[in-house]
Motif scaffolding. Structure first.
Motif, PDB file in Angstrom:
ATOM      1  N   LYS A   1      38.786  41.889  46.980  1.00 10.32           N
ATOM      2  CA  LYS A   1      39.287  40.668  46.371  1.00 10.32           C
ATOM      3  C   LYS A   1      38.532  40.291  45.101  1.00 10.32           C
ATOM      4  O   LYS A   1      38.830  39.289  44.484  1.00 10.32           O
ATOM      5  CB  LYS A   1      39.227  39.529  47.393  1.00 10.32           C
ATOM      6  N   ALA A   2      37.523  41.123  44.767  1.00 10.10           N
ATOM      7  CA  ALA A   2      36.780  40.859  43.539  1.00 10.10           C
ATOM      8  C   ALA A   2      36.725  42.128  42.707  1.00 10.10           C
ATOM      9  O   ALA A   2      36.813  43.231  43.236  1.00 10.10           O
ATOM     10  CB  ALA A   2      35.370  40.392  43.857  1.00 10.10           C
ATOM     11  N   ALA A   3      36.581  41.938  41.386  1.00  7.86           N
ATOM     12  CA  ALA A   3      36.373  43.080  40.502  1.00  7.86           C
ATOM     13  C   ALA A   3      35.091  42.833  39.723  1.00  7.86           C
ATOM     14  O   ALA A   3      34.797  41.700  39.350  1.00  7.86           O
ATOM     15  CB  ALA A   3      37.552  43.243  39.559  1.00  7.86           C
ATOM     16  N   LEU A   4      34.333  43.910  39.519  1.00  2.00           N
ATOM     17  CA  LEU A   4      33.096  43.778  38.740  1.00  2.00           C
ATOM     18  C   LEU A   4      33.250  44.634  37.484  1.00  2.00           C
ATOM     19  O   LEU A   4      33.295  45.860  37.550  1.00  2.00           O
ATOM     20  CB  LEU A   4      31.902  44.241  39.575  1.00  2.00           C
TER      21      LEU A   4
ATOM     22  N   LYS B   1      50.927  30.344  36.718  1.00  2.00           N
ATOM     23  CA  LYS B   1      51.535  31.017  37.850  1.00  2.00           C
ATOM     24  C   LYS B   1      50.496  31.392  38.896  1.00  2.00           C
ATOM     25  O   LYS B   1      50.841  31.787  39.994  1.00  2.00           O
ATOM     26  CB  LYS B   1      52.246  32.286  37.381  1.00  2.00           C
ATOM     27  N   GLY B   2      49.265  31.322  38.475  1.00  3.71           N
ATOM     28  CA  GLY B   2      48.190  31.640  39.420  1.00  3.71           C
ATOM     29  C   GLY B   2      46.843  31.311  38.825  1.00  3.71           C
ATOM     30  O   GLY B   2      46.758  30.692  37.760  1.00  3.71           O
ATOM     31  N   ARG B   3      45.819  31.693  39.540  1.00  2.00           N
ATOM     32  CA  ARG B   3      44.465  31.402  39.054  1.00  2.00           C
ATOM     33  C   ARG B   3      43.617  32.657  39.026  1.00  2.00           C
ATOM     34  O   ARG B   3      43.860  33.581  39.811  1.00  2.00           O
ATOM     35  CB  ARG B   3      43.780  30.403  39.983  1.00  2.00           C
ATOM     36  N   LEU B   4      42.605  32.622  38.165  1.00  2.00           N
ATOM     37  CA  LEU B   4      41.638  33.728  38.138  1.00  2.00           C
ATOM     38  C   LEU B   4      40.237  33.119  38.038  1.00  2.00           C
ATOM     39  O   LEU B   4      40.009  32.235  37.218  1.00  2.00           O
ATOM     40  CB  LEU B   4      41.910  34.645  36.951  1.00  2.00           C
ATOM     41  N   ILE B   5      39.380  33.543  38.917  1.00  2.00           N
ATOM     42  CA  ILE B   5      38.000  33.029  38.886  1.00  2.00           C
ATOM     43  C   ILE B   5      37.145  34.031  38.118  1.00  2.00           C
ATOM     44  O   ILE B   5      37.054  35.195  38.515  1.00  2.00           O
ATOM     45  CB  ILE B   5      37.416  32.875  40.306  1.00  2.00           C
ATOM     46  N   LEU B   6      36.524  33.568  37.031  1.00  2.00           N
ATOM     47  CA  LEU B   6      35.678  34.468  36.232  1.00  2.00           C
ATOM     48  C   LEU B   6      34.205  34.066  36.359  1.00  2.00           C
ATOM     49  O   LEU B   6      33.831  32.945  36.025  1.00  2.00           O
ATOM     50  CB  LEU B   6      36.104  34.415  34.760  1.00  2.00           C
ATOM     51  N   LEU B   7      33.415  34.977  36.883  1.00  2.00           N
ATOM     52  CA  LEU B   7      31.967  34.731  36.972  1.00  2.00           C
ATOM     53  C   LEU B   7      31.269  35.624  35.953  1.00  2.00           C
ATOM     54  O   LEU B   7      31.178  36.835  36.134  1.00  2.00           O
ATOM     55  CB  LEU B   7      31.458  35.042  38.373  1.00  2.00           C
TER      56      LEU B   7
ATOM     57  N   PRO C   1      42.184  36.035  42.539  1.00  2.00           N
ATOM     58  CA  PRO C   1      41.292  37.110  42.089  1.00  2.00           C
ATOM     59  C   PRO C   1      39.963  36.582  41.538  1.00  2.00           C
ATOM     60  O   PRO C   1      39.952  35.608  40.798  1.00  2.00           O
ATOM     61  CB  PRO C   1      42.091  37.818  40.991  1.00  2.00           C
ATOM     62  N   VAL C   2      38.889  37.238  41.937  1.00  2.00           N
ATOM     63  CA  VAL C   2      37.568  36.901  41.416  1.00  2.00           C
ATOM     64  C   VAL C   2      37.108  38.051  40.531  1.00  2.00           C
ATOM     65  O   VAL C   2      37.068  39.195  40.975  1.00  2.00           O
ATOM     66  CB  VAL C   2      36.546  36.700  42.552  1.00  2.00           C
ATOM     67  N   VAL C   3      36.798  37.745  39.275  1.00  2.00           N
ATOM     68  CA  VAL C   3      36.337  38.794  38.360  1.00  2.00           C
ATOM     69  C   VAL C   3      34.923  38.477  37.893  1.00  2.00           C
ATOM     70  O   VAL C   3      34.649  37.354  37.479  1.00  2.00           O
ATOM     71  CB  VAL C   3      37.276  38.923  37.141  1.00  2.00           C
TER      72      VAL C   3
END
Lengths: 470, 327
Positions: free
Chosen positions: A44-47, A102-108, A136-138
């Motif tokens: 569920k996350a991408a690095l 349309k959606g969300r993206l969490i960027l860390l 999605p968590v990026v």
């Protein structure tokens, strides 16, 4: 006037706009599409990881733009603050955003900025977030290989970003020049790209700087302006980049990007190598050995004025020290070079010691280093063992007050009073002696007058007898 | 008792050649020079504290009388910053007043073997240029470090370490003069500790006398005035793997005493190779090798403290392994 930074003006609107990074796109775009299709991917996350300025954040932004995702951004180091965590966690857990999204993206951003010590809580919080997220968590990182980031690496899809190839960077910069209507020499563009080693963001910034300063971009102008324009690191940043450099070039860049002079730079690193590598004797020795070699090179440079050796100095100091480690070291408590403070603090004392050494060397026909190594300790020992005797030496050797103070240390007051006593003694002794002599003279005089009066009496009596006879 | 006192090594330094008790051959030859009022360039070589400086000063005294100081120039090669400073001083001195009945003055150059080969070449030219009015006495520990052309211009005198009886005798004499009580075996111990270095022996004697009676005990306490005790502590810490403390103490010693890296390294070397630590031979060899490398780096002008730290780190790396194994 700098209206809009070009890196914003020319930031990619769509995935296709993003320069290069085809491999990354091939991995990341399907992953996002899977989210949008309603069945979240396994991870569920991408690095996203890779050198700075190659498009990690840009690609994320382009995706958000293209797929109408609301970007909720946070710098990873903010994970220490509780309400920030809650804000992000809430956003992640809520699926439906408001239109037009349309959606969300969490960027860390910059998860490698988390420190191995003290930020374990942040890593745990991110893991928790990944577990619960419905969006999605990026994450992004330059160097994701720290031991402490391992849980994040395992929980995320790893997407590698490469340096931008020269040809791609060149055509992109030329396109900007064309749109801005600025005259650009190809050589100048190549120089800028070369200098930034695949960092497109830095290249665009450099291009804009030259264009705005001179109205055109030629090789000479670019060189003139940009040679000095490298980012200056603070000593602390330098240490961070040095000790955690993965490649030789990073370490080299770290030590060449400060505005410390060569001596001070050395002291900063020398102060902190034992701290950083101190937990492992082997790495510690290797680190100091690298420093030692750097210092030999520097000695040659200074003695022979051979500045062409300077690159080797930086190589030993940067990559030599950085790659001396054979294992991961936690970030230590680094500090300002103690030697600088000490030298300032002991300046006065050192001056006195030099004077004293020169003075004793002259008196004793020896070298100053012999005086320092042998005579000063000898006198200092005597001053501690026998302050009274030392006072006599101080007088005999004509030591001035600060020299006496330096040698006598805690016995200074005692020694000083002895010196005063000894200096006044001759006068008192003289007085006493004079009195004794006076006494003696008196006695002598009295004796003599007595004798004389006796003689006189005898003579008188004799005369009387003689007269009586008559 | 006078209120003023001097360092005994100076106070009891023989003033004239007649007072020198040892080195008979050398003294005899020097006296001959005095008689003839002609002195060649000379090279006095020998270990520290064997009377090189004393002989040079006594010669000057006998040659020029009580006011000999104005006719000599004392230089210490390790203190003068380079041959240029030496050249200027010699030039000025050569121009100064000559003594009434001797046609030349004396330049006494101590620690001449500390000069680089280039500087010695320049020295050779100086010796030639001013030989009409000045004669050079070069003092050195290691004559082999003096370049050929300089050696060949000098009459060579080899000073040998003083024999035990002579040293003890002299120490006894000083004690008597000073009214200090002493034990014979204490004086013998001083000789052992000073290794034939007379000046060192007298220094230790004076330190011991400052404690009262010169006993063996006092001598052991007095020997502590020099750093070996602290040096030993540094090494001990490092060998036990405590680099941080060792390194901290090292900095203290260097800053407190203003010692150079070379000074400290030599002390390290002496302690490690001597009997202070019972180290396995194999470790000794490794350390001697590394110490040599460190000394070379110091001579190349590298930072003193970092070199010694690297050395201590090596000790901290190897020490615990070997020490652990030997226990």
């Amino acid at each position: 006037m700098r209206a809009v930074p070009w890196i914003i003006k020319y930031r990619p609107r769509s995935v296709e706009d993003v320069v290069d990074q085809e491999k990354a796109k091939e991995v990341l775009v399907p992953w996002i599409k899977k989210w949008l299709s309603g069945t979240p991917p396994e991870k569920k996350a991408a690095l996203l990881w890779g050198p700075p300025g190659v498009g990690k954040t840009s690609l994320v932004e382009a995706i958000c733009n293209e797929y109408k995702l609301e970007k909720i951004e946070m710098n990873a180091s903010d994970f220490r603050r509780k309400n920030d965590i809650e804000r992000i966690a809430l956003a992640a857990a809520t699926k439906k955003p408001l239109p037009p999204w349309k959606g969300r993206l969490i960027l860390l951003d910059e998860v490698d900025g988390l420190s191995p010590r003290g930020d374990e809580g942040a890593v745990a919080a991110i893991l928790e977030l990944i577990k619960k997220t419905k969006n999605p968590v990026v994450m992004t990182a330059n160097d994701p290989w720290g031991q402490h980031l391992r849980p994040l690496r395992e929980a995320a899809l790893l997407v590698e970003f490469k340096r931008i190839p020269k040809t791609k960077a060149r055509s992109f910069l030329l396109k900007i020049c064309e749109e801005e209507g600025v005259h650009c020499e190809k050589e100048a563009i190549d120089y800028i790209i070369e200098k930034n080693k695949g960092d497109l963001r830095a290249s665009i910034n450099d291009l804009q700087a030259v264009a705005e300063a001179f109205g055109k971009v030629t090789l000479d102008l670019a060189k003139a302006l940009l040679a000095e324009r490298d980012r200056v690191l603070t000593p602390w940043e330098m240490l961070q980049q040095l000790f955690y450099a993965k490649y030789a070039w990073q370490a080299r860049k770290a030590v060449t990007s400060t505005d410390l002079d060569y001596d001070t730079l050395f002291l900063w690193i020398a102060e902190n190598v034992p701290k950083q590598y101190g937990d492992d004797p082997y790495d510690l020795w290797r680190g100091l050995e690298a420093l030692s070699r750097a210092s030999v090179i520097y000695g040659r440079i200074k003695r022979k004025m051979n500045w062409s050796l300077l690159p080797y100095y930086f190589n030993a100091l940067g990559p030599g020290v950085a790659l001396a480690k054979t294992k991961y070291h936690k970030r230590a408590r680094w500090s300002y070079p103690e030697r600088i403070t000490l030298l300032a603090k002991t300046k006065e004392v050192r001056k006195i010691r030099e004077e004293l050494a020169a003075h004793l060397a002259r008196l004793s026909h020896v070298s100053k280093s012999y005086a320092k190594g042998e005579l000063i300790p000898l006198l200092s020992f005597i001053a501690q063992a026998n302050p009274r005797y030392f006072a006599r030496l101080a007088l005999g050797l004509r030591l001035n007050d600060s020299m006496v103070k330096y040698l006598a240390k805690k016995n200074y007051a005692k020694v000083k009073s002895f010196i005063e006593e000894l200096s006044v003694r001759p006068a008192e002794e003289g007085k006493k002696e004079a009195q004794e002599i006076l006494e003696e003279l008196k006695e002598e005089y009295q004796k003599k007058t007595k004798e004389k009066s006796n003689k006189g009496r005898e003579a008188g009596e004799g005369l009387l007898k003689w007269l009586k006879k008559k | 008792m006078s209120a003023e006192e001097l360092l005994w090594a100076e106070k009891y330094r023989p003033k004239s050649l007649d007072e020198i008790v040892d080195q008979e051959d050398i003294v005899r030859r020097l006296k001959k020079f005095v008689e003839e009022k002609n002195v060649p360039h000379m090279l006095f070589a020998g270990p520290p504290g064997t009377g090189k400086t004393t002989a040079a000063l006594a010669l000057a005294h006998d040659l020029y009388g009580e006011r000999y100081r104005q006719y000599i120039l004392e230089l210490n090669a390790s203190d003068e910053r380079g041959i240029d400073v030496i050249r200027t001083k010699v030039k000025e001195f050569a121009r100064s007043k000559t003594p009434p009945d001797v046609p030349f003055k004396l330049v006494i150059l101590d620690e001449a073997d500390n000069m680089t080969a280039d500087a010695q070449q320049a020295l050779r030219r100086l010796m030639e240029m001013y030989s009409a009015t000045t004669r050079f006495i070069l003092l050195a520990n290691f004559p082999s470090k003096i370049i050929e052309p300089v050696q060949s211009r000098c009459v060579y005198f080899r000073f040998r370490p003083l024999p035990k009886e002579k040293v003890v005798e002299r120490l006894e004499y000083i004690c008597k003069k000073e009214g200090v009580e002493c034990e014979r075996e204490a004086l013998e111990e001083i000789y052992n500790l000073s290794e034939g270095d007379m000046r060192r022996a007298v220094n230790i004697l004076q330190a011991a006398a400052a404690l009262g009676k010169v006993t063996k005990d006092a001598v052991y306490k007095a020997i502590g005035y020099v750093h070996p005790s602290k040096v030993k502590e540094i090494l001990d810490l490092a060998l036990n793997g405590d680099f941080t403390k060792a390194s901290k103490l090292l900095r203290e010693v260097m800053i407190e005493y203003g010692l150079s890296g070379l000074d400290v390294l030599k002390m390290f070397q002496k302690e490690l190779m001597g009997g202070s630590f019972e180290l396995p031979e194999e470790l000794k060899v490794l350390l001697a090798d590394y110490a040599g490398e460190v000394q070379f780096r110091l001579a190349e002008g590298a930072d003193d403290e970092i070199q010694l730290q690297a050395f201590l780190a090596k000790l901290a790396l190897l020490g615990p392994r070997f020490r652990g194994a030997s226990r």
